[in-house]
Scaffold this active site. Structure first.
Site, short mmCIF file in Angstrom:
data_model
loop_
_atom_site.label_atom_id
_atom_site.label_comp_id
_atom_site.label_asym_id
_atom_site.label_seq_id
_atom_site.Cartn_x
_atom_site.Cartn_y
_atom_site.Cartn_z
N CYS A 167 1.32 3.25 -4.92
CA CYS A 167 2.26 2.88 -5.97
C CYS A 167 2.56 4.06 -6.89
CB CYS A 167 1.75 1.66 -6.71
SG CYS A 167 3.09 0.79 -7.54
N HIS A 223 0.88 -1.81 -2.56
CA HIS A 223 -0.57 -1.83 -2.82
C HIS A 223 -1.28 -2.40 -1.59
CE1 HIS A 223 -0.66 -0.80 -7.10
NE2 HIS A 223 0.45 -1.50 -7.23
N GLU A 239 -4.11 -2.12 -0.66
CA GLU A 239 -5.50 -2.52 -0.93
C GLU A 239 -5.62 -4.03 -1.10
OE1 GLU A 239 -3.54 -0.74 -2.89
OE2 GLU A 239 -3.82 -1.14 -5.03
N1 GLN Z 1 4.31 2.46 -13.41
C1 GLN Z 1 4.89 2.46 -12.11
C2 GLN Z 1 6.03 1.46 -12.00
O1 GLN Z 1 6.12 0.57 -12.79
C3 GLN Z 1 3.85 2.20 -11.04
C4 GLN Z 1 3.17 0.87 -11.13
C5 GLN Z 1 1.92 0.77 -10.31
O2 GLN Z 1 1.32 1.75 -9.94
N2 GLN Z 1 1.47 -0.43 -10.03
O3 GLN Z 1 6.85 1.56 -11.12
#
Ligand code: GLN
Length: 543
Positions: free
Chosen positions: A381, A510, A512
């Site tokens: 992410c 994600h 994970e």
């Molecule tokens: N802050 C980033 C976004 O909002 C990544 C978010 C995250 O890593 N879950 O896109």
């Protein structure tokens, strides 16, 4: 036939690992051929965990259907090897909001809305709603007996038990007092007494302790809490949480629960689980993984559960590969202060998700180090977004490239809102700008990501606002960054990789959240395999 209920409540103190107890019971019942689901009740007023600060509450778990939930649901999924929807998390806020909304809509037809029966009925309805075709619903009630805030849930649990076959399990703590050299059962006696005050008599008491409980102590708990000695189940500290189902199995805990319902095991299959556990214990090699994130530091200590799903995903991959993981979390601001020298000891690096500016320059430095030194890197992410920024700045020469999340005026907004999102923001519909839950991606043939997943279409969970800016994709690709997975309409960049690197992969998702003990996430398996190719490998010798 409806499902049967197993309520798990805590006594003495919180943080005992009730979630692991609940998950382990679920796993055992599954191994006996029964269908199981699990609910977490969080007695807080919040509607969900979405607004909670990671440094205070640890990781936010994201469900397939976009729920932002307390981490316990993650343990259930990791143990039960199945997706659980957001309705499997119930909070006080949800219950009261539903009752108040119904009252406003004249749902109570002019009568008073009351805690008993209306709040209680709402809780019961929500618990019943998750039954589906399951044989058992495990219901973990957060907090401990005697808390004001879980009283209504215990009340509902007691009522459900009068209507439906139910078993009640109390998880308590047995402290070991060093000065007298003795395990103490008194707090457990008090916890059981407090539970009885709610009208619930525990069927089992699970005793969390540093060491095993001896016979005299079991006798005492049995007599003073009015339960059979065989129903005092030990749960001593173990090396890994994945050992707990086997610790319970040894004590016939699952079978004893079935007996309470007049049921027998339909089969007995915990082989795969036991095999993986053996792998963990008899690992041949050690792999050192650094998790570089912005939420590691917590006062003088370090957060243990802010990246819990990432840590577990590394462990799952390692269990499958018969490798022992040595995982260290590194606060990214430390890289800003001390440089990347401190990363040299790691065989692989993971950069997990995050929000906001603090620590991001250290993350970008970390990624540069991985890229330039052929060190395995997996970005999740924010990890993908930071990898794009690093590549734009240091390979494409876009000085000051950034995400508009951290620098709204950057000359090179390589990570930005999508045009559709900007429209929504103008309309002040901020909530709708977050991409939450599972989204599909199409993987490009011949890429490492495709090879790891072994298929063209994948779906992973998301929780973010920003995306790779389509305007820069061509320039990034020209210089060798390969977007190996995109959304089906090709607008969103979901996966990237560097073809000539040992392992440099990042995803906007994600993965994970899909990793389970019995079913590890492909990208993590890839990372560990690549990390094993690093020169300074430690080989473990067994007798
Ligand atoms: N802050 C980033 C976004 O909002 C990544 C978010 C995250 O890593 N879950 O896109």
């Amino acid at each position: 036939m409806g499902a049967k209920y197993i309520f798990v409540v805590g006594g003495v103190l919180s943080g005992l690992g009730k979630g692991i107890v609940t998950s382990s019971i679920g796993k055992l019942l599954q191994s006996y051929g029964y269908k199981v689901t699990a609910i977490k009740i969080d007695p807080y007023i919040n509607l969900d965990a979405g607004t909670m600060r990671p440094t205070e509450h640890g990781e936010v778990w994201v469900t397939e259907d976009g729920g932002e939930i307390d981490q316990d649901l993650g343990n259930y999924e990791r143990f039960l090897n199945k997706n659980l929807p957001k309705r499997n998390n119930i909070t006080t806020g949800q219950i009261y909001l539903a009752v108040i909304n119904r009252e406003r809509e004249l749902g109570y037809k002019g009568k008073n809305a009351e805690v008993v029966p209306d709040i209680i009925n709402e809780i019961k309805d929500r618990i019943r709603a998750v039954e589906e075709d399951n044989d058992f619903v495990l219901v973990e009630i957060g907090g401990t007996t005697g808390d004001i805030q879980n009283e209504v849930f215990l009340y509902a649990a007691r009522e459900l038990g009068r209507e439906t076959p139910s078993v009640y399990i109390l998880v308590t703590y047995i402290p070991f007092l060093k000065n007298v050299g003795e395990l103490k059962t008194k707090p457990t006696q008090h916890a059981a007494a407090l539970l009885r005050e709610t009208g619930i008599m525990p069927d089992f008491i699970v005793t969390r302790s540093e060491r095993r409980i001896d016979e005299p102590r079991k006798d005492k708990i049995s007599k003073l809490c009015f339960i059979d000695k065989g129903n005092v189940i030990e749960d001593p500290d173990s090396e890994t949480i994945y050992e707990v189902p086997l610790i319970f199995k040894e004590q016939n805990f699952g079978k004893k629960i079935l007996e309470k319902f007049g049921l027998n095991p339909k089969k007995d299959d915990l082989k795969k689980w036991a095999h993986l556990l053996e792998n963990m214990k008899n690992a041949d090699k050690v792999v050192k993984i650094g998790v570089v994130g912005k939420y590691v530091a917590y006062g003088d200590s370090e957060h243990k559960d802010v990246y819990i799903s990432v840590l577990e995903a590394i462990r799952h991959a390692c269990a499958h590969l018969k490798v022992k993981p040595l995982i260290e979390q590194i606060q990214s601001t430390k890289i800003e202060e001390q440089g990347t020298e401190i990363l040299k000891k790691y065989d692989g690096i993971v950069v997990p998700g995050g929000f906001g500016k603090m620590g991001t320059e250290g993350i970008i430095e970390t990624i540069k180090y991985c890229r330039e030194n052929n060190v395995p890197f997996l970005g999740l992410c924010y990890g993908l977004q930071m990898a794009v920024i690093e590549f734009a700045r240091n390979v494409c020469g876009m000085r000051g490239a950034n995400t508009t999340e951290n620098d709204p005026d950057t000359k090179y907004p390589v990570i930005d809102f999508m045009p559709e999102q900007k429209e929504l923001i103008k309309l002040k519909q901020y909530g709708a700008t977050m991409r939450l839950g599972a989204y599909p991606a199409v993987l490009k043939e011949g890429t490492k990501v495709r090879e790891l997943y072994g298929k063209e279409f994948v779906s992973e969970r998301h929780r973010h606002r920003y995306e790779v800016n389509p305007e820069f994709i061509e320039k990034l690709e020209e210089k060798g960054l390969l977007f190996s997975g995109k959304s089906p309409d090709k607008k969103l960049m979901e996966f990237l990789e560097l073809p000539n690197h040992r392992f440099f992969i990042a995803t906007q998702a994600h993965p994970e959240f899909h990793s389970r003990f019995e079913n590890p996430a492909p990208l993590f398996v890839g990372l560990i395999k690549a990390s094993l190719e690093m020169p300074h490998q430690t080989v473990l010798k067994h007798e």
